[in-house]
Design an enzyme around this catalytic site. Structure first.
Site, PDB file in Angstrom:
ATOM      1  N   GLY A   7       0.827  -1.202   0.000  1.00 10.27           N
ATOM      2  CA  GLY A   7       0.000   0.000   0.000  1.00 10.27           C
ATOM      3  C   GLY A   7       0.860   1.249   0.000  1.00 10.27           C
ATOM      4  O   GLY A   7       0.470   2.284   0.543  1.00 10.27           O
ATOM      5  N   GLY A  10      -0.727   4.541  -1.181  1.00 12.95           N
ATOM      6  CA  GLY A  10      -1.937   5.023  -0.511  1.00 12.95           C
ATOM      7  C   GLY A  10      -1.658   6.294   0.278  1.00 12.95           C
ATOM      8  O   GLY A  10      -0.526   6.783   0.301  1.00 12.95           O
ATOM      9  N   THR A  71      -3.656  -1.612   8.588  1.00  7.90           N
ATOM     10  CA  THR A  71      -4.991  -1.747   7.979  1.00  7.90           C
ATOM     11  C   THR A  71      -5.996  -2.165   9.045  1.00  7.90           C
ATOM     12  O   THR A  71      -5.739  -3.096   9.812  1.00  7.90           O
ATOM     13  CB  THR A  71      -4.956  -2.810   6.854  1.00  7.90           C
ATOM     14  OG1 THR A  71      -3.883  -2.481   5.986  1.00  7.90           O
ATOM     15  CG2 THR A  71      -6.265  -2.840   6.090  1.00  7.90           C
ATOM     16  N   PRO A  94      -4.550  -0.465  16.179  1.00 13.46           N
ATOM     17  CA  PRO A  94      -5.691   0.174  15.527  1.00 13.46           C
ATOM     18  C   PRO A  94      -5.400   1.644  15.269  1.00 13.46           C
ATOM     19  O   PRO A  94      -5.999   2.255  14.380  1.00 13.46           O
ATOM     20  CB  PRO A  94      -6.849   0.010  16.521  1.00 13.46           C
ATOM     21  CG  PRO A  94      -6.326  -0.704  17.715  1.00 13.46           C
ATOM     22  CD  PRO A  94      -4.856  -0.981  17.512  1.00 13.46           C
ATOM     23  N   HIS A 123     -13.956  10.440  10.548  1.00 16.48           N
ATOM     24  CA  HIS A 123     -12.883  10.130   9.605  1.00 16.48           C
ATOM     25  C   HIS A 123     -13.226  10.650   8.216  1.00 16.48           C
ATOM     26  O   HIS A 123     -14.393  10.923   7.910  1.00 16.48           O
ATOM     27  CB  HIS A 123     -12.650   8.615   9.521  1.00 16.48           C
ATOM     28  CG  HIS A 123     -11.922   8.057  10.707  1.00 16.48           C
ATOM     29  ND1 HIS A 123     -12.562   7.722  11.884  1.00 16.48           N
ATOM     30  CD2 HIS A 123     -10.612   7.788  10.909  1.00 16.48           C
ATOM     31  CE1 HIS A 123     -11.677   7.271  12.747  1.00 16.48           C
ATOM     32  NE2 HIS A 123     -10.480   7.302  12.195  1.00 16.48           N
ATOM     33  N   LYS A 127     -12.646   6.376   4.236  1.00 17.93           N
ATOM     34  CA  LYS A 127     -12.461   5.244   5.157  1.00 17.93           C
ATOM     35  C   LYS A 127     -13.633   4.288   5.004  1.00 17.93           C
ATOM     36  O   LYS A 127     -14.784   4.659   5.170  1.00 17.93           O
ATOM     37  CB  LYS A 127     -12.336   5.736   6.604  1.00 17.93           C
ATOM     38  CG  LYS A 127     -12.053   4.594   7.581  1.00 17.93           C
ATOM     39  CD  LYS A 127     -11.749   5.130   8.967  1.00 17.93           C
ATOM     40  CE  LYS A 127     -11.613   4.039  10.003  1.00 17.93           C
ATOM     41  NZ  LYS A 127     -10.488   3.133   9.768  1.00 17.93           N
ATOM     42  N   THR A 134     -10.056   2.148  16.267  1.00 14.21           N
ATOM     43  CA  THR A 134      -9.754   2.885  17.500  1.00 14.21           C
ATOM     44  C   THR A 134     -10.998   2.995  18.377  1.00 14.21           C
ATOM     45  O   THR A 134     -10.926   2.825  19.596  1.00 14.21           O
ATOM     46  CB  THR A 134      -9.242   4.301  17.145  1.00 14.21           C
ATOM     47  OG1 THR A 134      -8.089   4.150  16.328  1.00 14.21           O
ATOM     48  CG2 THR A 134      -8.887   5.094  18.384  1.00 14.21           C
TER      49      THR A 134
HETATM   50  P1  NAP Z   1      -5.762   4.325   0.827  1.00  8.75           P
HETATM   51  O1  NAP Z   1      -5.323   5.714   0.516  1.00  8.75           O
HETATM   52  O2  NAP Z   1      -7.006   3.783   0.204  1.00  8.75           O
HETATM   53  O3  NAP Z   1      -4.529   3.385   0.449  1.00  8.75           O
HETATM   54  C1  NAP Z   1      -4.618   2.005   0.296  1.00  8.75           C
HETATM   55  C2  NAP Z   1      -3.586   1.606  -0.745  1.00  8.75           C
HETATM   56  O4  NAP Z   1      -3.555   0.182  -0.838  1.00  8.75           O
HETATM   57  C3  NAP Z   1      -3.908   2.138  -2.141  1.00  8.75           C
HETATM   58  O5  NAP Z   1      -2.747   2.702  -2.705  1.00  8.75           O
HETATM   59  C4  NAP Z   1      -4.312   0.872  -2.892  1.00  8.75           C
HETATM   60  O6  NAP Z   1      -4.054   0.919  -4.273  1.00  8.75           O
HETATM   61  C5  NAP Z   1      -3.426  -0.135  -2.219  1.00  8.75           C
HETATM   62  N1  NAP Z   1      -3.845  -1.513  -2.481  1.00  8.75           N
HETATM   63  C6  NAP Z   1      -5.073  -1.993  -2.823  1.00  8.75           C
HETATM   64  N2  NAP Z   1      -5.022  -3.328  -2.967  1.00  8.75           N
HETATM   65  C7  NAP Z   1      -3.739  -3.688  -2.727  1.00  8.75           C
HETATM   66  C8  NAP Z   1      -3.058  -4.928  -2.737  1.00  8.75           C
HETATM   67  N3  NAP Z   1      -3.695  -6.074  -2.994  1.00  8.75           N
HETATM   68  N4  NAP Z   1      -1.739  -4.940  -2.429  1.00  8.75           N
HETATM   69  C9  NAP Z   1      -1.072  -3.796  -2.156  1.00  8.75           C
HETATM   70  N5  NAP Z   1      -1.659  -2.580  -2.148  1.00  8.75           N
HETATM   71  C10 NAP Z   1      -2.983  -2.547  -2.411  1.00  8.75           C
HETATM   72  O7  NAP Z   1      -5.919   4.123   2.397  1.00  8.75           O
HETATM   73  P2  NAP Z   1      -5.083   4.790   3.590  1.00  8.75           P
HETATM   74  O8  NAP Z   1      -5.769   6.006   4.071  1.00  8.75           O
HETATM   75  O9  NAP Z   1      -3.641   4.872   3.223  1.00  8.75           O
HETATM   76  O10 NAP Z   1      -5.297   3.678   4.721  1.00  8.75           O
HETATM   77  C11 NAP Z   1      -4.903   2.345   4.518  1.00  8.75           C
HETATM   78  C12 NAP Z   1      -5.441   1.478   5.656  1.00  8.75           C
HETATM   79  O11 NAP Z   1      -4.812   1.856   6.869  1.00  8.75           O
HETATM   80  C13 NAP Z   1      -6.957   1.601   5.910  1.00  8.75           C
HETATM   81  O12 NAP Z   1      -7.459   0.356   6.351  1.00  8.75           O
HETATM   82  C14 NAP Z   1      -7.027   2.598   7.063  1.00  8.75           C
HETATM   83  O13 NAP Z   1      -8.210   2.443   7.830  1.00  8.75           O
HETATM   84  C15 NAP Z   1      -5.808   2.192   7.835  1.00  8.75           C
HETATM   85  N6  NAP Z   1      -5.223   3.220   8.687  1.00  8.75           N
HETATM   86  C16 NAP Z   1      -4.739   2.802   9.874  1.00  8.75           C
HETATM   87  C17 NAP Z   1      -4.096   3.673  10.704  1.00  8.75           C
HETATM   88  C18 NAP Z   1      -3.531   3.183  12.004  1.00  8.75           C
HETATM   89  O14 NAP Z   1      -2.986   3.986  12.760  1.00  8.75           O
HETATM   90  N7  NAP Z   1      -3.649   1.878  12.302  1.00  8.75           N
HETATM   91  C19 NAP Z   1      -3.948   5.009  10.316  1.00  8.75           C
HETATM   92  C20 NAP Z   1      -4.447   5.415   9.088  1.00  8.75           C
HETATM   93  C21 NAP Z   1      -5.082   4.505   8.258  1.00  8.75           C
HETATM   94  P3  NAP Z   1      -5.064   1.699  -5.277  1.00  8.75           P
HETATM   95  O15 NAP Z   1      -4.706   3.138  -5.083  1.00  8.75           O
HETATM   96  O16 NAP Z   1      -4.701   1.142  -6.600  1.00  8.75           O
HETATM   97  O17 NAP Z   1      -6.453   1.368  -4.826  1.00  8.75           O
END
Ligand code: NAP
Length: 209
Positions: A7, A10, A71, A94, A123, A127, A134
């Site tokens: 990712g 992302g 994730t 989380p 959010h 999302k 969280t």
């Molecule tokens: P995002 O902008 O949608 O990024 C997700 C990325 O994953 C996109 O670039 C997507 O590609 C890519 N992807 C899709 N399928 C994939 C695969 N099979 N293999 C590798 N990459 C793939 O989301 P985000 O805001 O960065 O957040 C990502 C996740 O982290 C979410 O679940 C979010 O809830 C979580 N998160 C957690 C925290 C924490 O502190 N734990 C903080 C922030 C976010 P495409 O662009 O081609 O779709």
């Protein structure tokens, strides 16, 4: 460390990849549709989507690589069993923002004295999962099955309020994440502590603070 970042293009990945490199790590970015070839790396980090995260993490564990998972919305229990069988660490927070961890701690403390609580998590509209990881973690710390209200709007990043109501008073504990840089120190800390964690699933930054 030699790392894979699933990712990497992302919203989080774009901030995390250069920050990991700046901290001295060697980063192999893996995006959608790219082969998950992680054999021989020290750890894999997944910030993708609830739909693909489980398969990604499974593939990394099957190649003998420790995993740090950002994730949210994943069913981690079966992956934790796989990690344990293979003698690997599976770490998930989380929320990787330190301030959010403190918010959860303070909420747990407040709940001992003011048990009537509700949670509002806000959010960005992108999302997919609701309620947030969280919010669910906070609810389990607060106890008493508090209501969780989920808001998804443009302009927001990640925000949460825990409201405690008492006769004639309201206590609000609030944390705001304004940019995704907030998650970087927590991920770096998790990587640093990986060798000290037991095989299997560990959840929460609290475990490594
Ligand atoms: P995002 O902008 O949608 O990024 C997700 C990325 O994953 C996109 O670039 C997507 O590609 C890519 N992807 C899709 N399928 C994939 C695969 N099979 N293999 C590798 N990459 C793939 O989301 P985000 O805001 O960065 O957040 C990502 C996740 O982290 C979410 O679940 C979010 O809830 C979580 N998160 C957690 C925290 C924490 O502190 N734990 C903080 C922030 C976010 P495409 O662009 O081609 O779709």
């Amino acid at each position: 460390m030699k790392l894979a970042l699933l990712g990497d293009r992302g919203k989080v990945g774009r901030v995390l990849a250069p920050a990991l490199e700046a901290a001295g790590h060697d980063v192999r970015g893996i995006g959608r549709g790219e082969a998950i070839d992680v054999e021989g790396l020290d750890a894999a980090i997944d910030f993708t989507t609830p739909e693909v995260g489980e398969g990604n993490v499974r593939a990394c564990l099957e190649q003998g690589v420790h995993c740090v998972v950002g994730t949210t919305g994943l069913d981690l229990a079966p992956l934790g069993s796989l990690a344990q069988e293979r003698g690997l660490v599976l770490f998930h927070a989380p929320n990787f923002a330190l301030g959010a961890v403190l918010m959860m701690r303070f909420a747990q403390e407040a709940a001992a004295h003011m048990p009537r609580a509700e949670i509002v998590e806000l959010h960005n509209e992108a999302k997919r999962d609701a309620p947030s990881g969280t919010a669910k973690a906070t609810a389990s710390l607060v106890g008493g099955d508090p209501a969780i209200h989920s808001v998804r709007l443009p302009g927001l990043v990640a925000h949460q309020e825990v409201l405690f109501g008492g006769e004639g008073q309201l206590l609000t504990i609030r944390h705001d994440t304004y940019s995704r840089e907030a998650f970087v120190p927590g991920v770096l800390l998790a990587l640093e502590k990986l060798p000290q964690l037991p095989p299997g699933l560990t959840v929460g930054l609290d475990a490594v603070l």
